[in-house]
Design a protein around this motif. Structure first.
Motif, PDB file in Angstrom:
ATOM      1  N   VAL A   1      -3.335  -5.486  20.484  1.00 33.66           N
ATOM      2  CA  VAL A   1      -4.513  -4.468  19.975  1.00 33.66           C
ATOM      3  C   VAL A   1      -4.164  -3.758  19.094  1.00 33.66           C
ATOM      4  N   GLN A   2      -5.678  -3.013  18.895  1.00 32.67           N
ATOM      5  CA  GLN A   2      -6.253  -2.402  18.320  1.00 32.67           C
ATOM      6  C   GLN A   2      -5.852  -0.708  17.770  1.00 32.67           C
ATOM      7  N   LEU A   3      -5.067  -0.039  16.873  1.00 34.34           N
ATOM      8  CA  LEU A   3      -4.950   1.792  17.348  1.00 34.34           C
ATOM      9  C   LEU A   3      -6.104   1.623  16.399  1.00 34.34           C
ATOM     10  N   SER A   4      -6.312   3.034  16.527  1.00 32.17           N
ATOM     11  CA  SER A   4      -7.397   3.784  15.798  1.00 32.17           C
ATOM     12  C   SER A   4      -7.316   5.174  16.040  1.00 32.17           C
ATOM     13  N   HIS A   5      -6.903   5.899  14.620  1.00 30.27           N
ATOM     14  CA  HIS A   5      -7.025   7.128  14.714  1.00 30.27           C
ATOM     15  C   HIS A   5      -7.941   7.530  13.404  1.00 30.27           C
ATOM     16  N   GLY A   6      -8.827   8.487  14.206  1.00 32.06           N
ATOM     17  CA  GLY A   6     -10.070   8.888  12.858  1.00 32.06           C
ATOM     18  C   GLY A   6     -10.546   7.551  12.342  1.00 32.06           C
ATOM     19  N   ASP A   7     -10.913   7.652  11.332  1.00 28.91           N
ATOM     20  CA  ASP A   7     -10.894   6.523  10.078  1.00 28.91           C
ATOM     21  C   ASP A   7      -9.607   4.814  10.358  1.00 28.91           C
ATOM     22  N   ASP A   8      -8.742   5.429  10.279  1.00 30.22           N
ATOM     23  CA  ASP A   8      -7.333   4.531   9.899  1.00 30.22           C
ATOM     24  C   ASP A   8      -7.523   3.575  11.588  1.00 30.22           C
ATOM     25  N   THR A   9      -7.355   2.506  10.825  1.00 29.30           N
ATOM     26  CA  THR A   9      -6.244   1.676  11.913  1.00 29.30           C
ATOM     27  C   THR A   9      -5.852   0.231  11.994  1.00 29.30           C
ATOM     28  N   ALA A  10      -5.306   0.015  12.505  1.00 26.98           N
ATOM     29  CA  ALA A  10      -3.785  -1.091  12.639  1.00 26.98           C
ATOM     30  C   ALA A  10      -4.213  -2.095  13.706  1.00 26.98           C
ATOM     31  N   HIS A  11      -3.475  -3.198  13.828  1.00 25.35           N
ATOM     32  CA  HIS A  11      -2.843  -3.703  14.937  1.00 25.35           C
ATOM     33  C   HIS A  11      -1.559  -3.112  15.250  1.00 25.35           C
ATOM     34  N   ALA A  12      -0.996  -3.867  16.743  1.00 24.75           N
ATOM     35  CA  ALA A  12      -0.183  -3.782  17.566  1.00 24.75           C
ATOM     36  C   ALA A  12      -0.098  -4.421  18.771  1.00 24.75           C
ATOM     37  N   VAL A  13       1.099  -5.015  18.739  1.00 30.49           N
ATOM     38  CA  VAL A  13       1.481  -5.781  19.998  1.00 30.49           C
ATOM     39  C   VAL A  13       2.057  -4.697  21.394  1.00 30.49           C
ATOM     40  N   TYR A  14       0.669  -5.629  22.068  1.00 33.04           N
ATOM     41  CA  TYR A  14       0.900  -4.690  23.765  1.00 33.04           C
ATOM     42  C   TYR A  14       1.522  -5.477  24.076  1.00 33.04           C
ATOM     43  N   LYS A  15       3.274  -4.742  25.450  1.00 31.09           N
ATOM     44  CA  LYS A  15       4.190  -4.882  26.449  1.00 31.09           C
ATOM     45  C   LYS A  15       2.902  -4.798  27.963  1.00 31.09           C
ATOM     46  N   PRO A  16       2.326  -4.543  28.938  1.00 30.08           N
ATOM     47  CA  PRO A  16       2.903  -3.396  30.028  1.00 30.08           C
ATOM     48  C   PRO A  16       3.357  -4.238  31.228  1.00 30.08           C
TER      49      PRO A  16
ATOM     50  N   VAL B   1      -7.818  -6.664  22.090  1.00 30.21           N
ATOM     51  CA  VAL B   1      -8.180  -7.680  21.297  1.00 30.21           C
ATOM     52  C   VAL B   1      -8.180  -8.797  21.880  1.00 30.21           C
ATOM     53  N   GLY B   2      -6.733  -9.570  22.658  1.00 33.62           N
ATOM     54  CA  GLY B   2      -6.793 -10.753  23.119  1.00 33.62           C
ATOM     55  C   GLY B   2      -5.416 -10.824  23.453  1.00 33.62           C
ATOM     56  N   GLN B   3      -5.177 -11.928  24.561  1.00 34.07           N
ATOM     57  CA  GLN B   3      -4.225 -12.003  24.654  1.00 34.07           C
ATOM     58  C   GLN B   3      -3.119 -13.617  23.801  1.00 34.07           C
ATOM     59  N   ILE B   4      -1.807 -12.855  23.888  1.00 34.48           N
ATOM     60  CA  ILE B   4      -1.215 -13.626  22.825  1.00 34.48           C
ATOM     61  C   ILE B   4      -0.270 -14.831  23.219  1.00 34.48           C
TER      62      ILE B   4
END
Length: 233
Positions: free
Chosen positions: A30-45, A17-20
């Motif tokens: 980031v946006q997580l998607s599984h089927g119709d369900d979505t949520a946000h998470a923080v991604y640290k690569p 989605v964008g950089q913090i």
């Protein structure tokens, strides 16, 4: 970790989605998607980590280890965190995003809401045993349900003692017996799923810190007055 969180974090597709902003390392919403369900998470690569002289690459493993330690203790103070190697920028940690008022942080919460103090004191103990090098005020959040969370644990678990935190208001206070009972099993054994993310010296140091807290029975005191992160918030 709820079933929904587990499914989305481990099986959901991951879209940047964008950089913090104002993060020492590259951190992304980031946006997580599984089927119709979505949520946000923080991604640290790992690919976005700034090289450090005192921590090996792979800080994302420490994020996961802090979550697992919190869950082992039954404290639930670190948002659900997993490791994914199929994320957009490669292997890294995904942590459930906490909806909160980001104008609130440790300094405002501790000053304005005494009801948060038991959770803050418990976090001070967690930071000691995990050897947190970077507990800034902004790394303490209050979720929409009032629950207190600690985030940003990439600089934890060093074998060398280097605690730096803003949570010193409870220094010298007696640790409640229930919390001592929670940490006691760690005095001689670290859960395998935590230990496999650390090296042998780090797990040995964790056990020594726990034994010290069990012996002293009080929250640590900073005799130097210098064990603060920078910036403070």
């Amino acid at each position: 970790m709820s079933g929904r969180e587990l499914t989305l974090l481990t099986e959901g597709s991951v879209e940047l989605v964008g950089q913090i902003a104002r993060s020492s390392n590259e951190t992304f919403l980031v946006q997580l998607s599984h089927g119709d369900d979505t949520a946000h998470a923080v991604y640290k690569p790992e690919a976005g980590e700034r090289p450090l002289s005192d921590f090996e690459p792979g800080l994302y493993r420490r994020e996961r280890a802090a979550y697992l330690l919190s869950e082992f203790l039954g404290w639930g103070m670190v948002p659900s965190t997993v490791i994914r190697d199929d994320a957009p920028l490669g292997v890294g940690s995904l942590q459930w995003f906490i909806d909160c008022d980001f104008r609130e942080h440790y300094f405002t919460l501790a000053a304005e809401d005494p009801a948060t103090h038991p959770d803050m004191a418990r976090m001070a103990l967690f930071d000691y045993i995990s050897n947190n090098t970077d507990r800034k005020s902004g790394h303490v959040l209050r979720g929409g349900d009032g629950r207190i969370w600690g985030i940003d644990h990439g600089l934890c678990f060093s074998a060398v003692f280097k605690l730096r935190t803003v949570i010193w208001d409870f220094a010298g206070e007696a640790i409640p017996a229930a919390l001592l009972a929670d940490i006691a099993p760690l005095a001689y054994a670290v859960p395998a799923e935590v230990a496999e993310l650390l090296d042998d010296d780090e797990t040995a140091a964790l056990k020594r810190r726990v034994r010290r807290m069990l012996q002293e029975g009080t929250l640590p005191v900073d005799l130097t007055g210098m064990r603060y992160p920078w910036p403070l918030v």
